[in-house]
Enzyme design. Structure first.
Site, PDB file in Angstrom:
ATOM      1  N   ALA A   8      73.591  62.774 -10.286  1.00 49.61           N
ATOM      2  CA  ALA A   8      72.941  61.778  -9.437  1.00 49.61           C
ATOM      3  C   ALA A   8      72.241  62.523  -8.308  1.00 49.61           C
ATOM      4  O   ALA A   8      72.716  63.562  -7.849  1.00 49.61           O
ATOM      5  CB  ALA A   8      73.957  60.796  -8.878  1.00 49.61           C
ATOM      6  N   VAL A   9      71.099  62.001  -7.865  1.00 56.42           N
ATOM      7  CA  VAL A   9      70.335  62.643  -6.792  1.00 56.42           C
ATOM      8  C   VAL A   9      70.362  61.742  -5.567  1.00 56.42           C
ATOM      9  O   VAL A   9      70.093  60.542  -5.654  1.00 56.42           O
ATOM     10  CB  VAL A   9      68.880  62.912  -7.227  1.00 56.42           C
ATOM     11  CG1 VAL A   9      68.111  63.589  -6.099  1.00 56.42           C
ATOM     12  CG2 VAL A   9      68.838  63.774  -8.482  1.00 56.42           C
ATOM     13  N   LYS A  24      71.284  67.114  -5.595  1.00 53.24           N
ATOM     14  CA  LYS A  24      71.680  66.722  -6.949  1.00 53.24           C
ATOM     15  C   LYS A  24      73.172  67.008  -7.096  1.00 53.24           C
ATOM     16  O   LYS A  24      73.609  68.143  -6.950  1.00 53.24           O
ATOM     17  CB  LYS A  24      70.893  67.502  -8.006  1.00 53.24           C
ATOM     18  CG  LYS A  24      71.247  67.104  -9.437  1.00 53.24           C
ATOM     19  CD  LYS A  24      70.640  68.050 -10.469  1.00 53.24           C
ATOM     20  CE  LYS A  24      69.162  67.844 -10.605  1.00 53.24           C
ATOM     21  NZ  LYS A  24      68.609  68.650 -11.743  1.00 53.24           N
ATOM     22  N   ASP A 115      59.280  72.165 -20.470  1.00 52.58           N
ATOM     23  CA  ASP A 115      59.494  70.716 -20.418  1.00 52.58           C
ATOM     24  C   ASP A 115      58.525  70.052 -19.435  1.00 52.58           C
ATOM     25  O   ASP A 115      58.923  69.214 -18.620  1.00 52.58           O
ATOM     26  CB  ASP A 115      60.942  70.410 -20.029  1.00 52.58           C
ATOM     27  CG  ASP A 115      61.409  69.039 -20.525  1.00 52.58           C
ATOM     28  OD1 ASP A 115      60.710  68.458 -21.382  1.00 52.58           O
ATOM     29  OD2 ASP A 115      62.455  68.554 -20.064  1.00 52.58           O
TER      30      ASP A 115
END
Length: 340
Positions: A8-9, A24, A115
């Site tokens: 989770a950030v 994070k 990515d």
């Protein structure tokens, strides 16, 4: 700010300086340890205006906190989702220029991102564009002929050579950029309904994706996308070549994307309420380490010595580029971690 399967950030503020950053918080799991270490190793090496800044890592009971620069708008994918808008040609050119600068920097460090997509290109509140998420990035030697042993990255953005598990180079990022441009222009990447690697590969063996015809896109933009999406990597343009393409010859600044940024922030505020937004605080141990660094810099300044240079121009002098691991004990104060 966001939550995934393993992390989770949060938006955080350093108590003493008021410096706002992103943290994070990851669950410590053996299955994600290699990917996490890979991302931290890349972030630690990179000091570029087009790469999200890394400030340090803290170990907590069962958790790892990765401290980075805050990009208030989130990713370009978030921005499009919140504003219900795609990017126009000027905005595409600006984002593309900044992304190519980031790729030129990474490739000069012999790093392949692997990515590139709208979800991994972040935007700050003043319209700066930053590359992020280096969990599948790879270090290589400039003389390497790398052979893909596994599928690397997000399937819809993978280059044909990676899908074929054949020899590839840093130009695989250029293919991903071409797919990303179509995503930013049309709202979704091409072949979004395809779920099989084999089908994707067969599609790439026919004709490369292009912008939908009849939508008013200029010939020069279509040509730029075509230069990115060349199936043969040897014939595909490099990031440096693309920066000299006629589509990018007219300089666009962050001003072109600011209408979307302002709209995004406004929607953010309406949904969450700025005053009601809970701010999580960096642990006291980290604050102590930052204060110790600040005092050291002040002492050196008084003695006439040059203060240590910051690794990123975006970090205030009071906040070091990284917090020494030894300065951060493994246990945080009880009130250091608030609720999600």
């Amino acid at each position: 700010l966001g939550e995934g399967a393993f992390a989770a950030v949060y938006r955080c503020r350093h108590r003493d300086t008021g410096f706002v950053l992103a943290v994070k918080i990851l669950k410590m799991q053996e299955s994600t340890a290699t990917t996490l270490q890979q991302e931290i190793d890349v972030l630690r090496k990179c000091h570029s205006a087009q790469i999200v800044s890394y400030f340090g890592t803290c170990r907590m009971p069962g958790q790892l906190w990765v401290l980075t620069e805050l990009c208030q708008c989130g990713s370009l994918k978030d921005l499009m989702k919140l504003t219900l808008e795609t990017l126009n040609e000027d905005q595409l050119a600006y984002v593309c220029t900044e992304t190519l600068k980031g790729l030129c920097y990474l490739h000069s460090m012999n790093i392949i991102h692997h990515d590139i997509k709208a979800g991994n290109i972040l935007v700050t509140e003043d319209g700066q564009v930053k590359l992020a998420d280096f969990g599948v990035s790879q270090q290589f030697r400039s003389t390497d002929n790398v052979i893909a042993q596994n599928y690397i990255g997000s399937p819809l953005y993978m280059s044909p050579e990676v899908l074929r598990k054949s020899v590839y180079s840093a130009k695989t990022d250029v293919w991903s950029l071409g797919i990303t441009l179509i995503e930013l222009a049309e709202g979704a990447p091409p072949n979004v309904g395809v779920t099989s690697f084999q089908k994707l590969l067969r599609l790439h063996e026919r004709a490369p994706p292009r912008l939908r015809p009849g939508c008013g896109w200029s010939d020069v933009l279509n040509d730029f996308v075509a230069h990115c999406l060349v199936v043969d990597p040897a014939a595909r343009s490099s990031p440096i070549d693309l920066l000299a393409h006629p589509y990018l010859r007219v300089l666009r600044t962050a001003e072109v994307i600011m209408p979307l940024v302002k709209q995004c922030l406004r929607v953010h505020d309406e949904r969450s309420g700025v005053k009601a937004l809970r701010t999580h605080f960096v642990p006291q141990e980290v604050a102590d380490a930052i204060n110790a660094q600040k005092k050291l810099q002040e002492a050196e300044a008084k003695m006439g010595a040059a203060p240590p240079s910051s690794t990123s121009s975006s970090v205030p002098a009071a906040v070091p580029a990284a917090v020494p691991a030894a300065a951060v004990p493994g246990v945080a104060r009880k009130d250091s971690i608030g609720p999600p």
